[in-house]
Design a protein around this motif. Sequence first.
Motif, PDB file in Angstrom:
ATOM      1  N   ARG A  86      -4.196  -6.307 -10.102  1.00  0.00           N
ATOM      2  CA  ARG A  86      -2.774  -5.921 -10.084  1.00  0.00           C
ATOM      3  C   ARG A  86      -2.481  -4.774 -11.045  1.00  0.00           C
ATOM      4  O   ARG A  86      -1.577  -3.978 -10.816  1.00  0.00           O
ATOM      5  CB  ARG A  86      -1.889  -7.122 -10.447  1.00  0.00           C
ATOM      6  N   SER A 124       0.013  -1.485 -11.193  1.00  0.00           N
ATOM      7  CA  SER A 124       1.159  -1.455 -12.117  1.00  0.00           C
ATOM      8  C   SER A 124       0.868  -0.629 -13.370  1.00  0.00           C
ATOM      9  O   SER A 124       1.791  -0.177 -14.038  1.00  0.00           O
ATOM     10  CB  SER A 124       1.562  -2.880 -12.501  1.00  0.00           C
ATOM     11  N   LYS A 182      -0.020 -10.965  -3.308  1.00  0.00           N
ATOM     12  CA  LYS A 182       0.818  -9.765  -3.394  1.00  0.00           C
ATOM     13  C   LYS A 182       0.211  -8.835  -4.430  1.00  0.00           C
ATOM     14  O   LYS A 182       0.273  -9.108  -5.625  1.00  0.00           O
ATOM     15  CB  LYS A 182       2.251 -10.134  -3.771  1.00  0.00           C
ATOM     16  N   GLU A 183      -0.383  -7.750  -3.973  1.00  0.00           N
ATOM     17  CA  GLU A 183      -1.107  -6.872  -4.893  1.00  0.00           C
ATOM     18  C   GLU A 183      -0.242  -5.747  -5.448  1.00  0.00           C
ATOM     19  O   GLU A 183      -0.597  -5.111  -6.423  1.00  0.00           O
ATOM     20  CB  GLU A 183      -2.323  -6.238  -4.192  1.00  0.00           C
ATOM     21  N   PRO A 233       3.307  -3.803  -6.899  1.00  0.00           N
ATOM     22  CA  PRO A 233       4.463  -4.136  -7.739  1.00  0.00           C
ATOM     23  C   PRO A 233       5.778  -4.168  -6.955  1.00  0.00           C
ATOM     24  O   PRO A 233       6.718  -4.836  -7.382  1.00  0.00           O
ATOM     25  CB  PRO A 233       4.470  -3.038  -8.809  1.00  0.00           C
ATOM     26  N   LYS A 242       4.085  -0.416  -2.027  1.00  0.00           N
ATOM     27  CA  LYS A 242       3.153  -0.828  -0.974  1.00  0.00           C
ATOM     28  C   LYS A 242       3.168   0.181   0.172  1.00  0.00           C
ATOM     29  O   LYS A 242       2.118   0.640   0.637  1.00  0.00           O
ATOM     30  CB  LYS A 242       3.529  -2.222  -0.471  1.00  0.00           C
ATOM     31  N   THR A 249      -1.884 -10.968 -16.588  1.00  0.00           N
ATOM     32  CA  THR A 249      -1.515  -9.598 -16.237  1.00  0.00           C
ATOM     33  C   THR A 249      -0.018  -9.338 -16.404  1.00  0.00           C
ATOM     34  O   THR A 249       0.457  -8.258 -16.107  1.00  0.00           O
ATOM     35  CB  THR A 249      -1.915  -9.262 -14.795  1.00  0.00           C
ATOM     36  N   ASP A 250       0.736 -10.317 -16.858  1.00  0.00           N
ATOM     37  CA  ASP A 250       2.194 -10.142 -16.886  1.00  0.00           C
ATOM     38  C   ASP A 250       2.835 -10.096 -18.270  1.00  0.00           C
ATOM     39  O   ASP A 250       3.932  -9.575 -18.416  1.00  0.00           O
ATOM     40  CB  ASP A 250       2.865 -11.269 -16.075  1.00  0.00           C
TER      41      ASP A 250
END
Lengths: 258, 258
Positions: A86, A90, A194-195, A197, A202, B31-32
């Motif tokens: 991810r 991001s 869900k890859e 952000p 997307k 990752t958040d």
Amino acid sequence: MKMGGLQHSENESLTAIFEGMIAPCIDIWDTDSAPPQGTSALYVAISGNTAAGKSSLIAELERRLCRLGFPAVGISERVFHHQYLRLMFSNSRDFAFPIQLSFLVERYMVLLRNLVSLRRTVIMERCHFDDLLFVEEHFQAGNIAEDQRSTYHQLALVLHARLPHPDVLVLMNPAPETSLERLARAEQRNDRPKEFPSDEAKERWVRRWHAMEVNLHKQYRQRTAQDLARAGTTLVQVDPAQDHALCRYRLRGYIEST
Amino acid sequence: MKMGGLQHSENESLTAIFEGMIAPCIDIWDTDSAPPQGTSALYVAISGNTAAGKSSLIAELERRLCRLGFPAVGISERVFHHQYLRLMFSNSRDFAFPIQLSFLVERYMVLLRNLVSLRRTVIMERCHFDDLLFVEEHFQAGNIAEDQRSTYHQLALVLHARLPHPDVLVLMNPAPETSLERLARAEQRNDRPKEFPSDEAKERWVRRWHAMEVNLHKQYRQRTAQDLARAGTTLVQVDPAQDHALCRYRLRGYIEST
């Protein structure tokens, strides 16, 4: 590899062909298996944009070959996914480069182990040349620096010199709208993480990747025609809107002739 | 980072100090999380041969810092272990290079994420310079080729330029007999996977690594004294036969002064 006659006509529906089949149990991370004697391995790669239907085609081909008694492994790109994937979207400035390195090394090891050492036929999502495209894209977007890009290319040369070229390269690249629609459905069903952000991000990535795949596939066609080292690769163009019968048909023809 | 007074004297037994403590729940793959405000992160690395007691020391330091309210993460090398790790020993010619690449990239990402992005204090098994030693060893044993070695070095330069040097480097290197004895016990208890193809191979590796660590630690002492870029690193020599009180004591002194 000589496969002998296949039992099913291409007119049978996929459901009927694969109904009741047991999923193959070959473990790509297996570290103990001895290579089978007297078999030659094929390297089949399925290249195309996200949600083109690559995974479904891989699963079909894998099951079909295993059913016929050939130790084939289907390798989805998900096995290369990193826990920080991810962050590639991001926080691309920091993570595009190491994540791409991770893909490069993982793909190399899985091919080296399964195709080269264990002599298994491999049906892989994308081929080891495809990744260079994404690195180039990140470089042009400013997410990968010049020193990172040149090191990546040097490392790819060193690794790829120890791998064979694909025997069969299947090219499939649906319209971006088709990919986006399929992605949304798969995310809703929780079939895909869900890859991205955001939905805007997307759509931007999917459209960009589609254009990149168009160029990549053009390059593959040119190189296969002109570069002797790649002349051994059979290209199979597949329309993702159709079912995979044509691809299976051509692949069968190819395998039976080798 | 100012830690304030610690509540326990160094004479208390480790058991008493850590009894009833809850293991910290910081996820290095998270990752958040947003970075905490107003904290500076320390990079503490524990360098030494296998079975030196690195993991135990890391766990102690991590719990102690977390207990004091500092978001510190202990990072064992096990998190970098690859599913093909055994092949590095049983098929070194093919797998030493990609496995070392995998370690390099994984260590880089974990440091970049936790230390640089999230500004967490990291207590890590070995530091990012240690890995070069193992690559050199594989090169001298003929398991890594010249083109692989030079690419590895170039990539390490590119990655390491984006990481800080360790603030504290703990050096511990027990006699090979001690390491072998501890390894055997840990394997019997199933605390460690059996990584080596045979006991002879294990002994050969452990003795070789011990000699390499002696040289590495000598280099660290020289460079810290001579190289301005590394002058910021505090070296702490620990005798693995003793308990870790001295190390904790020195580390506390260091942290309180920064």
